[in-house]
Design a protein around this motif. Sequence first.
Motif, PDB file in Angstrom:
ATOM      1  N   PHE A  76      17.425  -0.910  40.910  1.00 44.96           N
ATOM      2  CA  PHE A  76      17.507  -0.880  39.558  1.00 44.96           C
ATOM      3  C   PHE A  76      16.549  -0.141  38.764  1.00 44.96           C
ATOM      4  O   PHE A  76      15.381   0.199  39.129  1.00 44.96           O
ATOM      5  N   ALA A  77      16.662   0.395  37.634  1.00 44.51           N
ATOM      6  CA  ALA A  77      15.731   1.229  36.746  1.00 44.51           C
ATOM      7  C   ALA A  77      15.737   0.646  35.219  1.00 44.51           C
ATOM      8  O   ALA A  77      14.850   0.902  34.527  1.00 44.51           O
ATOM      9  N   MET A 123       9.178   1.130  38.827  1.00 51.91           N
ATOM     10  CA  MET A 123       8.565   1.098  37.662  1.00 51.91           C
ATOM     11  C   MET A 123       8.153   2.433  36.940  1.00 51.91           C
ATOM     12  O   MET A 123       7.607   3.281  37.174  1.00 51.91           O
ATOM     13  N   LEU A 124       8.599   2.327  35.408  1.00 52.30           N
ATOM     14  CA  LEU A 124       8.267   3.385  34.465  1.00 52.30           C
ATOM     15  C   LEU A 124       7.906   2.777  33.173  1.00 52.30           C
ATOM     16  O   LEU A 124       7.946   1.668  32.902  1.00 52.30           O
ATOM     17  N   ARG A 125       7.181   3.974  32.612  1.00 56.85           N
ATOM     18  CA  ARG A 125       6.737   3.561  31.219  1.00 56.85           C
ATOM     19  C   ARG A 125       7.920   2.901  30.281  1.00 56.85           C
ATOM     20  O   ARG A 125       7.863   2.004  29.471  1.00 56.85           O
ATOM     21  N   ASP A 126       9.118   3.451  30.445  1.00 55.89           N
ATOM     22  CA  ASP A 126      10.298   3.081  29.802  1.00 55.89           C
ATOM     23  C   ASP A 126      10.830   1.711  30.007  1.00 55.89           C
ATOM     24  O   ASP A 126      11.617   1.131  29.334  1.00 55.89           O
ATOM     25  N   ASN A 127      10.728   1.123  31.103  1.00 53.03           N
ATOM     26  CA  ASN A 127      11.105  -0.078  31.628  1.00 53.03           C
ATOM     27  C   ASN A 127      10.065  -1.418  32.235  1.00 53.03           C
ATOM     28  O   ASN A 127      10.459  -2.334  32.356  1.00 53.03           O
ATOM     29  N   LEU A 128       8.822  -0.972  31.747  1.00 56.13           N
ATOM     30  CA  LEU A 128       7.682  -2.040  32.315  1.00 56.13           C
ATOM     31  C   LEU A 128       7.812  -3.461  31.685  1.00 56.13           C
ATOM     32  O   LEU A 128       7.645  -4.232  32.232  1.00 56.13           O
ATOM     33  N   VAL A 147      11.304  -5.974  44.801  1.00 51.11           N
ATOM     34  CA  VAL A 147      10.195  -5.261  45.190  1.00 51.11           C
ATOM     35  C   VAL A 147       9.805  -4.347  44.005  1.00 51.11           C
ATOM     36  O   VAL A 147      10.894  -3.477  43.610  1.00 51.11           O
ATOM     37  N   LEU A 148       8.848  -4.155  43.691  1.00 54.65           N
ATOM     38  CA  LEU A 148       8.362  -3.159  42.614  1.00 54.65           C
ATOM     39  C   LEU A 148       7.654  -1.952  42.777  1.00 54.65           C
ATOM     40  O   LEU A 148       6.624  -2.147  43.697  1.00 54.65           O
ATOM     41  N   ILE A 149       8.398  -0.872  42.737  1.00 54.31           N
ATOM     42  CA  ILE A 149       7.778   0.439  43.245  1.00 54.31           C
ATOM     43  C   ILE A 149       7.179   1.440  42.268  1.00 54.31           C
ATOM     44  O   ILE A 149       7.816   1.492  41.191  1.00 54.31           O
ATOM     45  N   ASN A 150       6.481   1.903  42.644  1.00 54.61           N
ATOM     46  CA  ASN A 150       5.998   3.376  41.945  1.00 54.61           C
ATOM     47  C   ASN A 150       6.682   4.552  41.954  1.00 54.61           C
ATOM     48  O   ASN A 150       7.374   4.746  43.178  1.00 54.61           O
ATOM     49  N   LEU A 151       6.358   5.488  41.063  1.00 57.06           N
ATOM     50  CA  LEU A 151       7.274   6.695  41.235  1.00 57.06           C
ATOM     51  C   LEU A 151       6.387   7.366  41.971  1.00 57.06           C
ATOM     52  O   LEU A 151       5.483   8.340  41.504  1.00 57.06           O
TER      53      LEU A 151
END
Length: 318
Positions: A76-77, A123-128, A147-151
């Motif tokens: 998911f994003a 995890m992105l700035r637009d969905n945090l 599971v929260l992952i980084n770009l």
Amino acid sequence: MDIADFKKLTPHFKNAEAIVLEGWGEPLIYPELVYAVELVKEYGSRAGFVTSGWGLNKNSIRDLIRAGVDFIGFSFAGATYETHNTIRINSDLHTVLSTLQDLHRIKVEEKLERPRLHIVFLMLRDNLIEIPLLPDMAHDYGIGEVVLINLIQVTNEWQENQRVFTCGDDERETILKDAEMRARALNIKLRISHLSPRAVTVCEEDPLRNLYISVDGEVAPCVYLYPPVSSPVKTIFCSKEYSVEKVTFGNIFKESFEAIWNNPLYVAFRNAFSARNKRFSEIYSSLLWGAEDFRSFKENSLPQPPEPCKTCHKILGL
């Protein structure tokens, strides 16, 4: 991967705990996915993949269950339709959640433990801001883990601006506390990637125990070191641009696995991580590891990682 080539890999499956049937594409597009799962199970390993959910329906769900799939992650994003659909072009969260509902219902009706389901959230700035909504979403659809992952693979300006982690000290990890509390209340396992660097001896991809085989048979230590683009690869590491060569230590369709695994260059690559593990153990045994000791431990206390890994955010524990 041509299914005839995939079948050539099956003798090695008995030596693996799990075969993750994905690389840089969407697994559900692969026409032989169900058969690939059957082959993995036939040779005694666990099989699964992460998917956008695109193309999954009741029939394909039942086919995958019959084949014996052990785990499926849904990527998911966003936790709302607007956010997810904006970031994931041509993806529709309504459709994905409807599929999850079907899958959950089938598991309940047939009293199935497998496949185990998890959500993978980029995890992105637009969905945090939507992360605290995820535990409830997981609970509603019978999913036990988020599971929260980084770009990690940053290759352009948009991605650089969207990454939420920093390469220095940062206190923003407090924004994840609400999600942790809600997950705990719902008995949902929440795995969170750090938002600032941590000293790690071996990155989460763990090339001492894992490897990646590309569609054309190239063997690399991890998926990030062999992306499906021409070499060298442009990457942005901690806001600085680099040009990095793709890494492969042999082709599984042209050489034996043993020859590739024992390639001196591959051995040296793994030994660099082994040396980091060894040094960490030495430091650990020589300290009382009180709070001050732990704070004083820095990444530069360890031997250097392999050269290709020095510009990967994974080596920062992110």
